[in-house]
Design an enzyme around this catalytic site. Structure first.
Site, PDB file in Angstrom:
ATOM      1  N   ARG A  42       0.815  -1.222   0.000  1.00  0.00           N
ATOM      2  CA  ARG A  42       0.000   0.000   0.000  1.00  0.00           C
ATOM      3  C   ARG A  42       0.847   1.270   0.000  1.00  0.00           C
ATOM      4  O   ARG A  42       0.427   2.300  -0.535  1.00  0.00           O
ATOM      5  CB  ARG A  42      -0.931  -0.007   1.206  1.00  0.00           C
ATOM      6  CG  ARG A  42      -2.079  -0.967   0.984  1.00  0.00           C
ATOM      7  CD  ARG A  42      -3.075  -0.942   2.099  1.00  0.00           C
ATOM      8  NE  ARG A  42      -4.309  -1.578   1.650  1.00  0.00           N
ATOM      9  CZ  ARG A  42      -5.253  -2.037   2.456  1.00  0.00           C
ATOM     10  NH1 ARG A  42      -5.110  -1.944   3.752  1.00  0.00           N
ATOM     11  NH2 ARG A  42      -6.338  -2.590   1.957  1.00  0.00           N
TER      12      ARG A  42
ATOM     13  N   LYS B  86     -17.620 -12.863   4.103  1.00  0.00           N
ATOM     14  CA  LYS B  86     -18.468 -11.689   4.390  1.00  0.00           C
ATOM     15  C   LYS B  86     -19.708 -11.732   3.505  1.00  0.00           C
ATOM     16  O   LYS B  86     -19.879 -10.912   2.594  1.00  0.00           O
ATOM     17  CB  LYS B  86     -17.687 -10.407   4.119  1.00  0.00           C
ATOM     18  CG  LYS B  86     -16.709 -10.044   5.218  1.00  0.00           C
ATOM     19  CD  LYS B  86     -16.164  -8.657   4.925  1.00  0.00           C
ATOM     20  CE  LYS B  86     -14.843  -8.435   5.588  1.00  0.00           C
ATOM     21  NZ  LYS B  86     -14.036  -7.456   4.844  1.00  0.00           N
TER      22      LYS B  86
ATOM     23  N   GLY C  73      -9.663  -7.976  -0.104  1.00  0.00           N
ATOM     24  CA  GLY C  73      -8.443  -7.980   0.688  1.00  0.00           C
ATOM     25  C   GLY C  73      -7.861  -9.367   0.855  1.00  0.00           C
ATOM     26  O   GLY C  73      -6.662  -9.580   0.646  1.00  0.00           O
TER      27      GLY C  73
ATOM     28  N   GLY D 278     -13.448  -3.490   0.073  1.00  0.00           N
ATOM     29  CA  GLY D 278     -14.752  -2.919   0.404  1.00  0.00           C
ATOM     30  C   GLY D 278     -15.135  -1.799  -0.554  1.00  0.00           C
ATOM     31  O   GLY D 278     -16.274  -1.715  -1.018  1.00  0.00           O
TER      32      GLY D 278
HETATM   33  P1  ADP Z   1     -12.229 -10.822   0.709  1.00  0.00           P
HETATM   34  O1  ADP Z   1     -11.411 -10.107   1.755  1.00  0.00           O
HETATM   35  O2  ADP Z   1     -11.394 -11.383  -0.404  1.00  0.00           O
HETATM   36  O3  ADP Z   1     -13.353  -9.963   0.207  1.00  0.00           O
HETATM   37  P2  ADP Z   1     -13.776 -12.129   2.765  1.00  0.00           P
HETATM   38  O4  ADP Z   1     -13.269 -11.127   3.736  1.00  0.00           O
HETATM   39  O5  ADP Z   1     -15.228 -12.109   2.462  1.00  0.00           O
HETATM   40  O6  ADP Z   1     -12.920 -12.070   1.407  1.00  0.00           O
HETATM   41  O7  ADP Z   1     -13.498 -13.591   3.289  1.00  0.00           O
HETATM   42  C1  ADP Z   1     -12.217 -14.069   3.525  1.00  0.00           C
HETATM   43  C2  ADP Z   1     -12.222 -15.110   4.579  1.00  0.00           C
HETATM   44  O8  ADP Z   1     -13.158 -16.123   4.291  1.00  0.00           O
HETATM   45  C3  ADP Z   1     -10.888 -15.781   4.714  1.00  0.00           C
HETATM   46  O9  ADP Z   1     -10.346 -15.482   5.967  1.00  0.00           O
HETATM   47  C4  ADP Z   1     -11.210 -17.263   4.572  1.00  0.00           C
HETATM   48  O10 ADP Z   1     -10.505 -18.063   5.485  1.00  0.00           O
HETATM   49  C5  ADP Z   1     -12.674 -17.305   4.866  1.00  0.00           C
HETATM   50  N1  ADP Z   1     -13.339 -18.478   4.288  1.00  0.00           N
HETATM   51  C6  ADP Z   1     -13.308 -18.886   3.012  1.00  0.00           C
HETATM   52  N2  ADP Z   1     -14.017 -20.022   2.830  1.00  0.00           N
HETATM   53  C7  ADP Z   1     -14.507 -20.348   4.054  1.00  0.00           C
HETATM   54  C8  ADP Z   1     -15.325 -21.415   4.531  1.00  0.00           C
HETATM   55  N3  ADP Z   1     -15.766 -22.371   3.721  1.00  0.00           N
HETATM   56  N4  ADP Z   1     -15.635 -21.404   5.851  1.00  0.00           N
HETATM   57  C9  ADP Z   1     -15.199 -20.431   6.658  1.00  0.00           C
HETATM   58  N5  ADP Z   1     -14.427 -19.403   6.270  1.00  0.00           N
HETATM   59  C10 ADP Z   1     -14.090 -19.367   4.970  1.00  0.00           C
HETATM   60 MG    MG Z   2     -11.730  -9.751   3.862  1.00  0.00          MG
END
Ligand code: ADP
Ligand code: MG
Length: 401
Positions: free
Chosen positions: A37, A198, A355, A378
């Site tokens: 960053r 999320k 992220g 986000g």
């Molecule tokens: P991003 O930051 O890419 O938008 P999120 O914050 O929504 O993604 O989600 C990321 C998290 O989701 C990671 O920490 C990952 O470990 C978790 N995750 C992915 N698949 C599963 C699952 N099947 N069960 C629980 N947690 C999960």
């Molecule tokens: Mg995330």
């Protein structure tokens, strides 16, 4: 229309440019653990320094909750930035008050001032008008280059530009917006992959993408919610109950363009004879039982998803396919990252927008082999779903009045 740096007055010599940057970087033992960053902010800082403007930088780091927290000081960032930029970076705490104003006025040409974590003050996240006034005194013009916080209406992101003009978006923001806008009219076939945890934040965006993508791959905990919506047993897996209805409507509108995992890597917990046994297995999704937690897509789904990317012209990915932080549940995420890199090599336009997904691509050492990795998950999601961001609106409104 968003104003960019090119819209600023031509003569910036000696002007204090108050720049909101996103230095929300991971720290490890008081050192910057990942400078991505900081590096992303360099083009705007160099642009300003070339014009003899004097950059004064504001950023948050972590969630100190409105109180000073020595573990979340930006001071280690000042030395990292000095090394990367090759100039003297002065550091000042706190970020508001007469001392900070004096430090900004004392800046010599070529020097940069980094102020302490804005979230050490309670007024930052509360978007307090008095704090915005105090921060606005640190500059003669405002630049927002903190793409990752454009979706927040905080004192340093929307409060300051309402008071300090001219105001413009920086080069990082410009580049991010260009990339995301390209996905509004994507080349086809356009494939999207959604995963992660999320779910509440993402399901609405997924619904919008499902309307315009040619293929939608679902993984992560998000997939459990879709499987449950279809009536599949998901055991102890993470499911967002409140999203089941919308998941059902997405499934019926999307038809066979929506792909769900056909198998999963599950954690099996068996309690017996006083000791707990844990094992990891791949099972078909119809074989998930109570006591099993689905934590990654399975080997068959991995291959199906990778094949789905073959021949795509554009690809957008948000959210890991599994709990990739645990090597036992990382294969699905890394396989999709590899498939994304392979598609990029074949000429596809590939964007990673989250992220944790970005961290996964970096961990797989594939960041240079995709077209673009967003610096703010986000913000990217909000811009893609609504076409607007509070931090951008604040820049525009200021220009109109
Ligand atoms: P991003 O930051 O890419 O938008 P999120 O914050 O929504 O993604 O989600 C990321 C998290 O989701 C990671 O920490 C990952 O470990 C978790 N995750 C992915 N698949 C599963 C699952 N099947 N069960 C629980 N947690 C999960
Ligand atoms: Mg995330």
């Amino acid at each position: 229309m968003t104003r960019f740096l090119s819209a600023l007055p031509a003569d910036l010599a000696g002007k204090r440019a108050l720049v909101r940057v996103d230095y929300n970087v991971p720290l490890d033992a008081g050192q910057v653990a990942d400078a991505t960053r900081i590096e992303a902010s360099l083009p705007t800082l160099r642009w300003l320094l070339r014009r003899d403007a004097r950059p004064v930088l504001l950023s948050h780091l972590g969630r100190p909750g409105g109180r000073p927290d020595p573990g979340l000081s930006l001071s280690p960032v000042a030395s990292a930035l000095a090394g990367l930029l090759g100039t003297e970076v002065r550091f000042f705490a706190p970020c508001d008050g007469e001392g900070a104003v004096r430090a900004s006025r004392a800046l010599k040409p070529g020097q940069v001032l980094l102020a302490e974590n804005t979230r050490f003050l309670p007024g930052e996240t509360a978007n307090d008008a008095a704090l915005a006034r105090r921060l606005a005194r640190l500059g003669d013009l405002f630049v927002n280059d903190a793409f990752g916080t454009l979706h927040r209406a905080h004192a340093s992101t929307t409060g300051v530009p309402a008071l300090l003009r001219p105001a413009a978006a920086g080069l990082l923001v410009e580049r991010e917006l260009k990339t995301l806008s390209a996905l509004a009219q994507p080349r086809r076939p356009f494939v999207v992959a959604f995963g992660g945890a999320k779910i509440g934040d993402k399901i609405e965006l997924l619904r919008r993408f499902a309307e315009r993508a040619d293929l939608i791959l679902v993984g992560g905990a998000l997939a459990n919610t879709f499987l449950r919506a279809q009536g599949v047993e998901t055991g102890a897996s993470l499911v967002e109950e409140s999203a089941l209805d919308i998941a059902r409507s997405i499934l019926s509108a999307g038809g066979d363009r929506i792909r769900l995992p056909t198998d999963a890597m599950v954690l099996v917990r068996a309690d017996g004879e006083g000791k707990r046994a844990e094992s990891v297995r791949s099972v078909g999704v119809d074989a998930i039982r109570p006591g099993m937690t689905a934590l990654d897509i399975g080997p068959e789904s991995r291959v199906r998803y990778a094949e789905a990317l073959r021949g795509c012209a554009a690809f957008f990915w948000n959210g890991p396919m599994g709990l990739f932080e645990d090597p036992r549940f990382a294969a699905g995420t890394f396989a999709l990252a590899e498939a994304g890199a392979a598609a990029t090599a074949e000429g596809a336009f590939t964007v990673i927008g989250g992220g944790d997904s970005a961290a996964a691509v970096r961990r797989a050492d594939l960041s240079d082999r995709v077209s673009h990795i967003c610096t703010g998950g986000g913000a990217a999601l909000e811009y893609l779903s609504s076409g607007r961001l509070p931090g951008l609106d604040a820049l525009i409104e200021r220009r109109r009045s």
